[in-house]
Design a protein around this motif. Structure first.
Motif, PDB file in Angstrom:
ATOM      1  N   PHE A 182       5.063  11.141 -24.270  1.00 52.83           N
ATOM      2  CA  PHE A 182       4.743  12.294 -23.428  1.00 52.83           C
ATOM      3  C   PHE A 182       3.899  11.848 -22.242  1.00 52.83           C
ATOM      4  N   VAL A 183       2.833  11.081 -22.530  1.00 51.10           N
ATOM      5  CA  VAL A 183       1.938  10.654 -21.444  1.00 51.10           C
ATOM      6  C   VAL A 183       2.701   9.779 -20.459  1.00 51.10           C
ATOM      7  N   ALA A 184       3.540   8.854 -20.989  1.00 51.85           N
ATOM      8  CA  ALA A 184       4.301   7.968 -20.099  1.00 51.85           C
ATOM      9  C   ALA A 184       5.241   8.786 -19.216  1.00 51.85           C
ATOM     10  N   LEU A 185       5.878   9.812 -19.797  1.00 50.81           N
ATOM     11  CA  LEU A 185       6.801  10.636 -19.007  1.00 50.81           C
ATOM     12  C   LEU A 185       6.062  11.390 -17.910  1.00 50.81           C
ATOM     13  N   VAL A 186       4.862  11.869 -18.225  1.00 52.50           N
ATOM     14  CA  VAL A 186       4.086  12.570 -17.200  1.00 52.50           C
ATOM     15  C   VAL A 186       3.780  11.621 -16.047  1.00 52.50           C
ATOM     16  N   LEU A 187       3.412  10.366 -16.384  1.00 58.65           N
ATOM     17  CA  LEU A 187       3.099   9.397 -15.333  1.00 58.65           C
ATOM     18  C   LEU A 187       4.334   9.103 -14.486  1.00 58.65           C
ATOM     19  N   ILE A 188       5.494   8.950 -15.145  1.00 62.13           N
ATOM     20  CA  ILE A 188       6.715   8.639 -14.391  1.00 62.13           C
ATOM     21  C   ILE A 188       7.102   9.821 -13.504  1.00 62.13           C
ATOM     22  N   ALA A 189       6.937  11.039 -14.051  1.00 58.73           N
ATOM     23  CA  ALA A 189       7.226  12.215 -13.232  1.00 58.73           C
ATOM     24  C   ALA A 189       6.319  12.246 -12.006  1.00 58.73           C
ATOM     25  N   ALA A 190       5.055  11.843 -12.185  1.00 60.10           N
ATOM     26  CA  ALA A 190       4.131  11.825 -11.047  1.00 60.10           C
ATOM     27  C   ALA A 190       4.611  10.842  -9.990  1.00 60.10           C
ATOM     28  N   ALA A 191       5.088   9.671 -10.432  1.00 59.73           N
ATOM     29  CA  ALA A 191       5.621   8.703  -9.464  1.00 59.73           C
ATOM     30  C   ALA A 191       6.781   9.316  -8.696  1.00 59.73           C
ATOM     31  N   LEU A 216       0.842  -1.198   0.000  1.00 63.28           N
ATOM     32  CA  LEU A 216       0.000   0.000   0.000  1.00 63.28           C
ATOM     33  C   LEU A 216       0.880   1.252   0.000  1.00 63.28           C
ATOM     34  N   ALA A 217       2.019   1.178   0.720  1.00 64.53           N
ATOM     35  CA  ALA A 217       2.907   2.339   0.774  1.00 64.53           C
ATOM     36  C   ALA A 217       3.447   2.669  -0.611  1.00 64.53           C
ATOM     37  N   LEU A 218       3.649   1.640  -1.424  1.00 64.64           N
ATOM     38  CA  LEU A 218       4.223   1.838  -2.756  1.00 64.64           C
ATOM     39  C   LEU A 218       3.127   1.811  -3.821  1.00 64.64           C
ATOM     40  N   GLY A 219       1.875   1.598  -3.399  1.00 60.79           N
ATOM     41  CA  GLY A 219       0.770   1.413  -4.345  1.00 60.79           C
ATOM     42  C   GLY A 219       0.650   2.482  -5.424  1.00 60.79           C
ATOM     43  N   PRO A 220       0.638   3.773  -5.042  1.00 57.47           N
ATOM     44  CA  PRO A 220       0.472   4.796  -6.076  1.00 57.47           C
ATOM     45  C   PRO A 220       1.564   4.735  -7.139  1.00 57.47           C
ATOM     46  N   GLU A 221       2.811   4.515  -6.705  1.00 56.41           N
ATOM     47  CA  GLU A 221       3.904   4.430  -7.684  1.00 56.41           C
ATOM     48  C   GLU A 221       3.698   3.235  -8.603  1.00 56.41           C
ATOM     49  N   ILE A 222       3.311   2.094  -8.004  1.00 52.76           N
ATOM     50  CA  ILE A 222       3.097   0.898  -8.827  1.00 52.76           C
ATOM     51  C   ILE A 222       2.011   1.180  -9.858  1.00 52.76           C
ATOM     52  N   GLY A 247      -5.552   7.622 -17.527  1.00 52.62           N
ATOM     53  CA  GLY A 247      -6.611   7.995 -16.605  1.00 52.62           C
ATOM     54  C   GLY A 247      -6.829   6.935 -15.543  1.00 52.62           C
ATOM     55  N   ILE A 248      -6.846   5.661 -15.981  1.00 47.80           N
ATOM     56  CA  ILE A 248      -7.054   4.582 -15.013  1.00 47.80           C
ATOM     57  C   ILE A 248      -5.879   4.521 -14.038  1.00 47.80           C
ATOM     58  N   GLY A 249      -4.657   4.653 -14.568  1.00 45.11           N
ATOM     59  CA  GLY A 249      -3.479   4.623 -13.689  1.00 45.11           C
ATOM     60  C   GLY A 249      -3.521   5.734 -12.655  1.00 45.11           C
ATOM     61  N   ILE A 250      -3.862   6.954 -13.118  1.00 45.49           N
ATOM     62  CA  ILE A 250      -3.872   8.087 -12.196  1.00 45.49           C
ATOM     63  C   ILE A 250      -4.998   7.927 -11.177  1.00 45.49           C
ATOM     64  N   ALA A 251      -6.162   7.449 -11.650  1.00 41.81           N
ATOM     65  CA  ALA A 251      -7.285   7.263 -10.721  1.00 41.81           C
ATOM     66  C   ALA A 251      -6.938   6.214  -9.670  1.00 41.81           C
ATOM     67  N   ALA A 303       0.910   1.771 -15.430  1.00 45.05           N
ATOM     68  CA  ALA A 303       0.194   2.415 -16.531  1.00 45.05           C
ATOM     69  C   ALA A 303       1.169   2.906 -17.595  1.00 45.05           C
ATOM     70  N   ALA A 304       2.299   3.506 -17.162  1.00 48.34           N
ATOM     71  CA  ALA A 304       3.268   4.027 -18.133  1.00 48.34           C
ATOM     72  C   ALA A 304       3.866   2.902 -18.967  1.00 48.34           C
ATOM     73  N   VAL A 305       4.242   1.795 -18.314  1.00 52.87           N
ATOM     74  CA  VAL A 305       4.853   0.677 -19.039  1.00 52.87           C
ATOM     75  C   VAL A 305       3.846   0.052 -20.004  1.00 52.87           C
ATOM     76  N   LEU A 306       2.619  -0.154 -19.490  1.00 55.49           N
ATOM     77  CA  LEU A 306       1.562  -0.731 -20.320  1.00 55.49           C
ATOM     78  C   LEU A 306       1.320   0.134 -21.554  1.00 55.49           C
ATOM     79  N   LEU A 307       1.274   1.432 -21.314  1.00 50.92           N
ATOM     80  CA  LEU A 307       1.009   2.366 -22.407  1.00 50.92           C
ATOM     81  C   LEU A 307       2.077   2.248 -23.489  1.00 50.92           C
TER      82      LEU A 307
END
Lengths: 480, 101
Positions: free
Chosen positions: A109-118, A7-13, A41-45, A18-22
């Protein structure tokens, strides 16, 4: 010791998966941009949901440490996650025009945004200086690429300037970590806190030098003066569709890291670092305000205004633990304002261009009433006028700094706030009083910027009139 | 064990790196100078790690992480420099003057 809790690492996972899948689906299937949007969207949600779960479980308690004391799950990190992933979602919506204009590279671009969020969430959640450094670099390296994503002359210049100064600041930050490590003998923040709480260092020079270098390195990331020189060029050169995310993300991640490093391990040395932070804060407020007045490009103006805002937020940090709540309130609401303002900029001058001269906003009130109202509201909020989140945020920050005994800094900041109204109101005057130059047609606004502006405006007004839900949430979340 | 000599070496290397960042005009050489700064920090970390003598060898582990991150950073940095060179056929940082305050 090596307690593992996903759970502690859940958001990053969630966002990393999502980024890798994308990227994999992009390579195999070449889907339409809509599919990228759904995956992201699903990854961020999911990440947002996991952060909320972490908040429910972790708020108000002392930090629970996981993965060999690398990650902390507490109200601080969970609230950081909620802010970061909300911001990422709105940032992506606001910049969707840029994603589609990049054609196939939009997936990167989208994948980079997701990785930056992690990376940004990890900055809020690290409990170890190794982890903090990795998180900082994950976010920063993604930001360097995002700044230059369109590969034109303005963007490449922004990317190189950001990269060279950012890497330089990272090296300085790293030297600071090495010195703190030398003084305390551990890289774990909890270990440093207990060591510094129990031990009186006879010669604290090494530690103090380390603290100074840490403040310089993180001060660069949050663009506090005098480490702000990259901000205007990066803001102006980076494509407008991503500037809001870059600006808000750097602030949120940077202040999360700064607040945690200064108030957890270095709490015992509050009297040593607080004056330095106060000086940097006042310098930022003054420099940011004075230089913003001279700008005729709205993105440069917002860049210098963000320097001033970094100063306001730093003011709250002079109170140590007691100021963390004010820091989070200010940073989270300011991040929304920035994303909203840059969504308007992206709508007015195009999501893939850099410059956005103030002249192109003349008569915006007629060309697009909704965008003009949104930008006007963001300007009012950044100026700190009541009934907006900007006012509540400034109030909290000033109160924290006064309680800590930095009245002189607050007075300077107040004067700067009044002076700052000049350039915020100038934008509104331009939009509503001036006639549009030439035959400016009504502005076509995409759905992305419209939604982003709508959400951020609603949040700015609602939380400005009734800030108690967020304030109570913060009070619950932070154990201080 | 005397830790001073390593620290002096680290500080010297770091200063040379800072000097290089400030003086060099070619983006690749600026990048190299930044690498020098990271290497200096690595020397410090390894020296402190040996000096502190904890079982987890945090200093040495951190040095490995720094090496990895530095490699990633250089990958991105060189890509940006190549992009700059393609757009302007020069990698001189003084010629990046599209934007000024």
């Amino acid at each position: 010791m090596s307690n593992i809790d996903f759970l502690a690492l859940g958001p990053e996972i969630a966002v990393t998966a999502a980024a890798v899948l994308l990227l994999m689906i992009e390579v195999a299937r070449k889907p339409s941009a809509r599919v990228w949007g759904w995956i992201a969207g699903i990854g961020i949600a999911a990440a947002l949901g996991l952060s909320i779960a972490g908040w429910v479980l972790g708020r108000g308690t002392d930090a629970n440490l996981y993965f060999s004391d690398m990650l902390a799950l507490d109200g601080f990190s969970a609230f950081g996650g909620i802010v970061v992933f909300t911001l990422t979602g709105i940032g992506l919506i606001a910049g969707w025009g840029l994603v589609t204009s990049l054609r196939r590279r939009g997936a990167e671009f989208v994948a980079l945004v997701l990785i930056a969020a992690a990376g940004m969430h990890l900055m809020a959640a690290s409990a170890n200086l190794i982890m903090l450094f990795i998180a900082l670099e994950v976010a920063s390296i993604s930001f360097y690429v995002l700044a230059g994503i369109t590969r034109n002359r303005a963007a490449d210049e922004a990317a190189l300037k950001y990269f060279l100064l950012g890497a330089f600041a990272s090296a300085v930050f790293l030297y600071g970590i090495a010195l703190v490590f030398a003084a305390t003998g551990t890289l774990s923040m909890a270990g440093q806190e207990s060591f510094l709480g129990e031990t009186i260092l006879l010669r604290p020079g090494v530690l103090l030098a380390g603290i100074a270098l840490l403040i310089v390195g993180l001060g660069f990331k949050v663009s506090a003066a005098p480490f702000h020189v990259w901000a205007p060029d990066v803001y102006q050169g980076a494509p407008s569709g991503v500037t809001g995310f870059l600006a808000a993300g750097a602030k949120v991640g940077g202040f999360a890291a700064l607040a945690r490093v200064l108030t957890v391990p270095l709490d015992a040395y509050l009297d040593d670092w607080a004056p330095a932070v106060a000086v940097v804060a006042v310098a930022s407020v003054v420099v940011g305000t004075l230089l913003a007045i001279a700008q005729d490009d709205i993105k440069r103006m917002l860049a210098y205004s963000s320097v001033a805002h970094a100063g306001f937020i730093l003011l709250a940090l002079t109170a140590g633990d007691a100021g963390v709540e004010a820091v989070w309130f200010y940073v989270s609401t300011y991040a929304l304002q920035v994303v909203g303002a840059f969504a308007v900029v992206a709508a007015v001058s195009g999501p893939d261009t850099g410059a956005s001269p103030l002249d192109s906003y003349a008569g915006l009130g007629k060309r697009s009433p909704m965008m003009a109202a949104g930008l006007g509201l963001m300007m009012i909020a950044m100026g700190g006028i009541p009934m907006t989140t900007g006012f509540v945020g400034k109030l909290g920050v000033f109160r924290a700094a006064i309680d800590a005994g930095y009245l002189w800094a607050v007075v300077t900041a107040l004067v700067a706030t009044v002076a700052g109204l000049f350039f915020y109101l100038r934008v509104i005057v331009r939009m509503y009083m001036d006639a549009p130059g030439g035959d400016a047609p009504a502005l076509e606004v995409g759905r992305g910027p419209a939604w982003a502006v709508g959400i951020t405006s609603a949040a700015t007004i609602v939380l400005g009139i009734a800030p108690w839900p967020l304030l109570n949430m913060l009070r619950d979340a932070l154990p201080f | 064990m005397i830790v001073n000599q390593f620290l002096v070496l680290g500080a010297l290397l770091f200063s040379i790196g800072v000097y290089g960042v400030l003086v060099r005009r070619n983006a690749v050489l600026v990048l190299l100078s930044i690498e020098l700064m990271l290497a200096a920090v690595n020397i410090n970390l390894v020296a402190f790690g040996a000096f502190v003598d904890d079982a987890a060898a945090a200093g040495q582990v951190f040095a490995l992480f720094v090496i990895t991150v530095a490699a990633a950073e250089v990958g991105i940095g060189l890509a940006i420099v190549v992009l700059i060179f393609r757009n302007r056929s020069s990698a001189n940082v003084d010629e990046l003057d599209l934007m000024k305050w």
